[in-house]
Design an enzyme around this catalytic site. Structure first.
Site, PDB file in Angstrom:
ATOM      1  CE  LYS A  46      -0.773  -0.239   0.530  1.00 38.49           C
ATOM      2  NZ  LYS A  46      -1.342  -1.401  -0.470  1.00 38.49           N
ATOM      3  NE  ARG A 144      -6.299  -6.542  -1.870  1.00 39.06           N
ATOM      4  CZ  ARG A 144      -5.234  -5.829  -1.779  1.00 39.06           C
ATOM      5  NH1 ARG A 144      -4.347  -6.248  -0.783  1.00 39.06           N
ATOM      6  NH2 ARG A 144      -4.829  -5.161  -2.718  1.00 39.06           N
ATOM      7  CG  HIS A 173      -3.160  -5.375  -6.234  1.00 45.59           C
ATOM      8  ND1 HIS A 173      -2.336  -4.492  -6.378  1.00 45.59           N
ATOM      9  CD2 HIS A 173      -2.785  -6.029  -5.158  1.00 45.59           C
ATOM     10  CE1 HIS A 173      -1.210  -4.440  -5.419  1.00 45.59           C
ATOM     11  NE2 HIS A 173      -1.768  -5.486  -4.387  1.00 45.59           N
ATOM     12  NE  ARG A 229      -2.418  -0.159  -7.906  1.00 38.96           N
ATOM     13  CZ  ARG A 229      -2.770  -1.088  -8.762  1.00 38.96           C
ATOM     14  NH1 ARG A 229      -3.406  -0.946  -9.935  1.00 38.96           N
ATOM     15  NH2 ARG A 229      -2.686  -2.145  -8.363  1.00 38.96           N
ATOM     16  CE1 TYR A 273       8.610  -6.819  32.952  1.00 40.94           C
ATOM     17  CE2 TYR A 273       9.002  -5.882  30.655  1.00 40.94           C
ATOM     18  CZ  TYR A 273       8.448  -5.900  31.915  1.00 40.94           C
ATOM     19  OH  TYR A 273       7.958  -4.537  32.206  1.00 40.94           O
ATOM     20  CB  CYS A 320      10.782  -3.690  27.797  1.00 43.61           C
ATOM     21  SG  CYS A 320      11.784  -4.719  28.720  1.00 43.61           S
ATOM     22  CG  ASP A 322       7.466   1.872  27.540  1.00 41.67           C
ATOM     23  OD1 ASP A 322       6.838   2.104  26.403  1.00 41.67           O
ATOM     24  OD2 ASP A 322       7.201   1.360  28.538  1.00 41.67           O
TER      25      ASP A 322
HETATM   26  C1  LIG Z   1      -0.469  -1.306  -1.623  1.00 42.24           C
HETATM   27  C2  LIG Z   1      -0.813  -1.278  -2.882  1.00 42.24           C
HETATM   28  C3  LIG Z   1       0.057  -1.011  -4.111  1.00 42.24           C
HETATM   29  C4  LIG Z   1       1.482  -0.737  -3.609  1.00 42.24           C
HETATM   30  O1  LIG Z   1       2.065  -2.032  -3.398  1.00 42.24           O
HETATM   31  P1  LIG Z   1       3.667  -2.090  -3.256  1.00 42.24           P
HETATM   32  O2  LIG Z   1       3.890  -3.703  -3.210  1.00 42.24           O
HETATM   33  O3  LIG Z   1       3.957  -1.610  -2.120  1.00 42.24           O
HETATM   34  O4  LIG Z   1       4.099  -1.499  -4.361  1.00 42.24           O
HETATM   35  C5  LIG Z   1      -0.296  -0.963  -5.162  1.00 42.24           C
HETATM   36  N1  LIG Z   1      -1.759  -0.800  -5.550  1.00 42.24           N
HETATM   37  C6  LIG Z   1      -2.800  -1.309  -4.485  1.00 42.24           C
HETATM   38  C7  LIG Z   1      -4.315  -1.658  -5.001  1.00 42.24           C
HETATM   39  C8  LIG Z   1      -2.147  -1.533  -3.086  1.00 42.24           C
HETATM   40  O5  LIG Z   1      -3.060  -1.788  -2.341  1.00 42.24           O
END
Ligand SMILES: *Cc1c(COP(=O)(O)O)cnc(C)c1O
Length: 377
Positions: A46, A144, A173, A229, A273, A320, A322
């Site tokens: 992602k 969540r 999660h 994951r 700046y 800045c 850029d």
């Molecule tokens: C982003 C995410 C992960 C990975 O998380 P990390 O901390 O980068 O390993 C795994 N599962 C879900 C549902 C996530 O949203």
């Protein structure tokens, strides 16, 4: 910019670029795989693969044996399909009813966090004459998305009745798996395991069970279950300072630029700046073409360092949009010299400390205006 320019491998596009080491990415994946034994690996790509470029990174991870891909958004999954990637893709995020047909057309796996969404998906799949591939999402303590663990049985029950869905997985999660105190993470795992006994009690085969993010992979071997994951760990960065570093991984990304301008700045002539920095003696200063418009945080003003010819030098004055200015003092550098913004011994962690954030945000903040260049070793 389009996904194509995001993933440009033309290193003449701009002196400021992100370099991605695909061999190191593969080594990190292997190290994770060795650590988790028989569990499948869903590579999380992602947010433009944590800034590394979603398409080339996803393609390489699949080539190197990742079992599937995880993304947050439908749009990210569609980019992968349009690039010809055929591996299974789970979309983690909550879905909007209008998006459902797109999931089916692109052969994507949906997250189902509620009874309401389950019914919408079952109905839509029936209408389109397809079987929806889904993973049920259980909230065990993140608050969540996902059905609460204490109400989950009715979702599992209902999913068995649906004619047009295939429950391929069930997941949760962690909120605190990167902490030194793993009490809450263990509680979440227990709650999840308790929900899953549903299948055993009915002598049904359980779908793929998964809960471990990078922190869970590193700190809670009992959380590996059927699938893990990993996100940030694939990219060679540890999820937090308290987290055990039980797998040897190394950063995949470096962010570089080149000196664009050299001058001597005299005392009484403040830099950038708001004139936040000045010297009481003449100093050599170079300008580097990167700024907060690329994702180089403005919070790095008067805090960050860069590396030129192996030496660290401070960023002076405000960042800045850029450009930034770097104080060489009496050091030397020439137009066109490489400047390392992130990489070498400047880690995403160190940059995160300078900017008052976490390494995740440092990586994902490098935006698509910066070309990505891919190399091996
Ligand atoms: C982003 C995410 C992960 C990975 O998380 P990390 O901390 O980068 O390993 C795994 N599962 C879900 C549902 C996530 O949203």
């Amino acid at each position: 910019m389009t996904p194509d320019t995001i993933c440009s491998d033309d290193d003449d596009v701009r002196p400021t670029r992100v370099e991605v080491d695909l061999d190191q990415l593969a080594q990190n994946l292997s190290a994770i795989r060795r650590h988790v034994g028989g569990a499948k690996v869903m590579a999380v790509v992602k947010a433009n693969a944590y800034g590394h470029g979603i398409v080339p990174v996803a393609r390489h991870l699949i080539t190197c044996g990742a079992d599937s891909l995880g993304v947050a958004l439908l749009g990210e999954a569609v980019i992968l399909r349009q690039a010809g990637i055929t591996a299974p893709i789970l979309v983690f995020g909550g879905i909007d009813e209008k998006q459902i047909p797109r999931f089916f057309k692109n052969d994507l796996t949906l997250t189902v966090p509620s009874l309401e969404k389950l019914r919408l998906i079952d109905t839509a799949a029936g209408a389109m004459g397809v079987k929806a591939r889904i993973h049920l999402k259980i909230d065990t303590g993140m608050e969540r998305i996902g059905i609460h663990y204490y109400s989950a049985e009715k979702l599992l029950e209902a999913s068995l009745q649906c004619q047009h869905v295939e429950v391929e997985g069930i997941y949760s999660h962690f909120a605190n798996a990167d902490a030194e105190d793993l009490g809450h993470a263990r509680l979440q795992l227990e709650r999840f395991q308790d929900v899953i006994t549903f299948y055993e009690k009915r002598s049904l085969p359980a779908p793929l069970r998964h809960i471990a993010n990078s922190a869970g992979i590193l700190q809670l071997p009992e959380s590996h279950l059927d699938l893990v994951r990993p996100g940030i760990l694939l990219y060679g960065v540890y999820p937090g300072t308290e987290c055990a570093r039980s797998i040897p991984v190394k950063p995949v990304l470096s962010w570089k630029s080149r000196v664009a301008y050299f001058k001597v700045v005299l005392p009484g002539h403040p830099v950038s700046y708001s004139s936040t920095w000045q010297s009481d003696h003449p100093v050599r200063v170079v300008t580097v073409p990167v700024g907060y418009g690329d994702g180089y945080f403005r919070a790095l003003s008067n805090r960050a360092e860069v590396i030129i010819a192996g030496q660290r030098y401070p960023v002076i004055g405000r960042v800045c949009m850029d450009q930034i200015m770097v104080n060489l003092e009496q050091g030397s550098a020439y137009n066109g010299d490489d400047v390392i913004l992130l990489g070498g011994d400047i880690t995403a962690e160190e940059m995160a400390n300078w900017a008052g954030t976490i390494p995740y945000e440092v990586l994902t903040n490098i935006n698509t205006r910066v070309p990505r260049v891919y190399h091996h070793g």
